[in-house]
Design an enzyme around this catalytic site. Structure first.
Site, PDB file in Angstrom:
ATOM      1  N   HIS A  51     -17.887  42.852 -18.472  1.00 24.93           N
ATOM      2  CA  HIS A  51     -16.634  42.076 -18.536  1.00 24.93           C
ATOM      3  C   HIS A  51     -16.502  41.097 -17.363  1.00 24.93           C
ATOM      4  O   HIS A  51     -15.651  40.226 -17.376  1.00 24.93           O
ATOM      5  CB  HIS A  51     -15.407  43.000 -18.657  1.00 24.93           C
ATOM      6  CG  HIS A  51     -14.991  43.692 -17.405  1.00 24.93           C
ATOM      7  ND1 HIS A  51     -13.813  44.389 -17.296  1.00 24.93           N
ATOM      8  CD2 HIS A  51     -15.591  43.810 -16.193  1.00 24.93           C
ATOM      9  CE1 HIS A  51     -13.718  44.888 -16.072  1.00 24.93           C
ATOM     10  NE2 HIS A  51     -14.770  44.554 -15.392  1.00 24.93           N
ATOM     11  N   ASP A 108     -26.723  49.433  -6.823  1.00 26.17           N
ATOM     12  CA  ASP A 108     -25.694  48.428  -6.489  1.00 26.17           C
ATOM     13  C   ASP A 108     -26.197  47.568  -5.335  1.00 26.17           C
ATOM     14  O   ASP A 108     -27.261  47.836  -4.759  1.00 26.17           O
ATOM     15  CB  ASP A 108     -24.351  49.106  -6.147  1.00 26.17           C
ATOM     16  CG  ASP A 108     -23.147  48.245  -6.563  1.00 26.17           C
ATOM     17  OD1 ASP A 108     -23.071  47.086  -6.116  1.00 26.17           O
ATOM     18  OD2 ASP A 108     -22.298  48.731  -7.326  1.00 26.17           O
ATOM     19  N   ASP A 136     -30.269  43.891  -6.506  1.00 25.72           N
ATOM     20  CA  ASP A 136     -29.480  42.925  -7.263  1.00 25.72           C
ATOM     21  C   ASP A 136     -29.954  43.025  -8.707  1.00 25.72           C
ATOM     22  O   ASP A 136     -31.134  42.765  -8.994  1.00 25.72           O
ATOM     23  CB  ASP A 136     -29.739  41.525  -6.679  1.00 25.72           C
ATOM     24  CG  ASP A 136     -28.955  40.450  -7.410  1.00 25.72           C
ATOM     25  OD1 ASP A 136     -28.787  40.553  -8.644  1.00 25.72           O
ATOM     26  OD2 ASP A 136     -28.521  39.492  -6.752  1.00 25.72           O
TER      27      ASP A 136
HETATM   28  C1  LIG Z   1     -16.238  45.648 -11.604  1.00 24.11           C
HETATM   29  S1  LIG Z   1     -17.225  46.607 -10.543  1.00 24.11           S
HETATM   30  C2  LIG Z   1     -17.510  48.067 -11.508  1.00 24.11           C
HETATM   31  C3  LIG Z   1     -17.873  49.251 -10.665  1.00 24.11           C
HETATM   32  C4  LIG Z   1     -18.137  50.551 -11.425  1.00 24.11           C
HETATM   33  N1  LIG Z   1     -19.153  50.417 -12.423  1.00 24.11           N
HETATM   34  C5  LIG Z   1     -16.841  51.064 -12.013  1.00 24.11           C
HETATM   35  O1  LIG Z   1     -16.627  50.949 -13.232  1.00 24.11           O
HETATM   36  O2  LIG Z   1     -16.019  51.581 -11.249  1.00 24.11           O
HETATM   37  C6  LIG Z   1     -18.764  45.764 -10.597  1.00 24.11           C
HETATM   38  C7  LIG Z   1     -19.855  46.433  -9.785  1.00 24.11           C
HETATM   39  O3  LIG Z   1     -21.084  45.697  -9.965  1.00 24.11           O
HETATM   40  C8  LIG Z   1     -21.700  45.527  -8.702  1.00 24.11           C
HETATM   41  N2  LIG Z   1     -22.518  44.309  -8.764  1.00 24.11           N
HETATM   42  C9  LIG Z   1     -22.077  43.044  -8.925  1.00 24.11           C
HETATM   43  N3  LIG Z   1     -23.108  42.192  -8.955  1.00 24.11           N
HETATM   44  C10 LIG Z   1     -24.222  42.946  -8.795  1.00 24.11           C
HETATM   45  C11 LIG Z   1     -25.606  42.637  -8.750  1.00 24.11           C
HETATM   46  N4  LIG Z   1     -26.026  41.377  -8.866  1.00 24.11           N
HETATM   47  N5  LIG Z   1     -26.481  43.645  -8.600  1.00 24.11           N
HETATM   48  C12 LIG Z   1     -26.044  44.943  -8.478  1.00 24.11           C
HETATM   49  N6  LIG Z   1     -24.747  45.298  -8.537  1.00 24.11           N
HETATM   50  C13 LIG Z   1     -23.846  44.303  -8.687  1.00 24.11           C
HETATM   51  C14 LIG Z   1     -20.531  45.397  -7.747  1.00 24.11           C
HETATM   52  O4  LIG Z   1     -20.888  45.623  -6.401  1.00 24.11           O
HETATM   53  C15 LIG Z   1     -19.579  46.449  -8.289  1.00 24.11           C
HETATM   54  O5  LIG Z   1     -19.841  47.711  -7.776  1.00 24.11           O
END
Ligand SMILES: C[S@@+](CC[C@H](N)C(=O)[O-])C[C@H]1O[C@@H](n2cnc3c(N)ncnc32)[C@H](O)[C@@H]1O
Length: 345
Positions: free
Chosen positions: A255, A210, A236
């Site tokens: 999503h 993450d 990222d």
């Molecule tokens: C909607 S949340 C879902 C979290 C987890 N998978 C869950 O279902 O509880 C989206 C996750 O993607 C991570 N995220 C968003 N953009 C990202 C990126 N470019 N690289 C890594 N992680 C990312 C966010 O920090 C967050 O933890």
């Protein structure tokens, strides 16, 4: 004589129209701390008003509405005093310290999501999220907007965390994942689903990938790296190399994004995935004819007001996975909130 429809339809419309009254009652009782005070104890409206520093009349009406919603139970003493206490449902799901607590989801819904929904008509008109109007912030970088302060980020992470204590087991056991020993949970946030994974598959290890500030906060606030089978990797997923793994989990990730960005990410995963490995998508699936489930339909509107993405049908995910090179796409609807899609390299 009125027909059944003449009676039923307005009742249904009124129920929909007044749905927000129910939400706001729940939000308010949670935010004021009603369920904390009435957990395993009986109090009158006036005792509660004193403890919460609220008006006696307002508190009495709030408690009464909570009784109607079966969030509280009331009992009248022989002297006529009405005392209130939590129902089992509130004790388990609405108190902060309960392992199945939805308190933080409710708080985030009240303070953030509800404000975005105020601009739903604008979102439908513009076809995009409404951070600018709701919070005065640019959402060009979606997660910069979502994580606009440390406090907002922790709240979002608590929101993400809470659901997997309730239905995480269902999604990680929708398929037999035991052949995949080395798992990477991309965008795995604070690790709630990773914990469900190692509990269901004790021989597996999970790397949570993450954004750096999410990983730091997970370590600080969520104690997520206490299980030696769970580790973190900062990065990222659109820009950096992904850890090698047998299985990549993307739970509630695609999503958030357009089809184009989703395929971009899936292609990266395909390239890092070991031969014979796979990818598990965890999402709320729409029926193939878009006729339901209502939860997924409403979540898709929620994605419109808050993200760049949408909820999709199983066939949409099959198309995205196939475009990235994955094969043997299997779709498992759980009948609960979240479903699972497994594909192989
Ligand atoms: C909607 S949340 C879902 C979290 C987890 N998978 C869950 O279902 O509880 C989206 C996750 O993607 C991570 N995220 C968003 N953009 C990202 C990126 N470019 N690289 C890594 N992680 C990312 C966010 O920090 C967050 O933890």
């Amino acid at each position: 004589m009125a027909t059944k429809d003449e009676e039923l339809y307005p009742r249904k419309i009124l129920e929909y129209m007044e749905g927000f009254l129910v939400s706001k009652t729940l939000f308010t009782a949670c935010e004021l701390g009603v369920f904390e005070l009435l957990n395993a104890s009986w109090m009158s409206a006036s005792q509660l008003a004193q403890a919460l520093n609220t008006s006696e009349d307002g508190t009495e009406r709030l408690l009464s509405a909570c009784v109607g919603l079966e969030l509280l139970t009331a009992h009248t003493n022989p002297d006529g005093a009405v005392l209130y206490s939590n129902t089992e449902m509130s004790s388990v799901f609405l108190t902060k310290s309960s392992p199945k607590s939805l308190y933080h989801s409710i708080e985030y819904s009240s303070r953030t999501i509800y404000l975005c929904w105020h601009y739903l008509a604008d979102a439908v008109r513009d076809g995009k999220n409404q951070y600018e109007k709701a919070f005065g912030i640019n959402s060009k970088d979606l997660f910069e907007a979502l994580y606009r302060s440390d406090e907002e980020m922790v709240k979002f992470m608590q929101l993400m965390n809470s659901i997997w204590n309730i239905c995480g087991r269902d999604v990680v056991t929708a398929f037999d994942l035991s052949p995949f020993k080395c798992i990477c949970d991309l965008g795995g946030c604070s690790g709630a689903l990773a914990k469900q994974c190692v509990s269901a598959y004790p021989e597996s290890t999970v790397t949570i990938f993450d954004l750096p500030k999410v990983v730091k906060t997970s370590r600080q606030h969520f104690g997520s790296d206490q299980d030696e089978r769970i580790s973190f990797c900062e990065g990222d997923f659109f820009k950096d190399a992904l850890p090698q793994a047998d299985l990549y989990i993307l739970a509630r990730i695609l999503h958030d994004w357009t089809d184009q960005r989703s395929v971009e990410l899936l292609v990266k995963i395909y390239q890092s995935c070991r031969p014979g490995g796979g990818v598990l998508l965890v999402e709320s699936l729409l029926h193939e004819d878009n006729s339901g489930p209502l939860t997924a339909q409403l979540y898709s509107l929620n994605m419109l007001v808050q993200t760049e993405g949408r909820e999709r049908k199983g066939s949409d995910y099959r198309r995205l996975l196939t475009a990235a090179g994955f094969t043997h796409v299997q779709i498992h609807t759980t009948g609960k909130i979240y479903d699972a899609v497994l594909a192989c390299k």
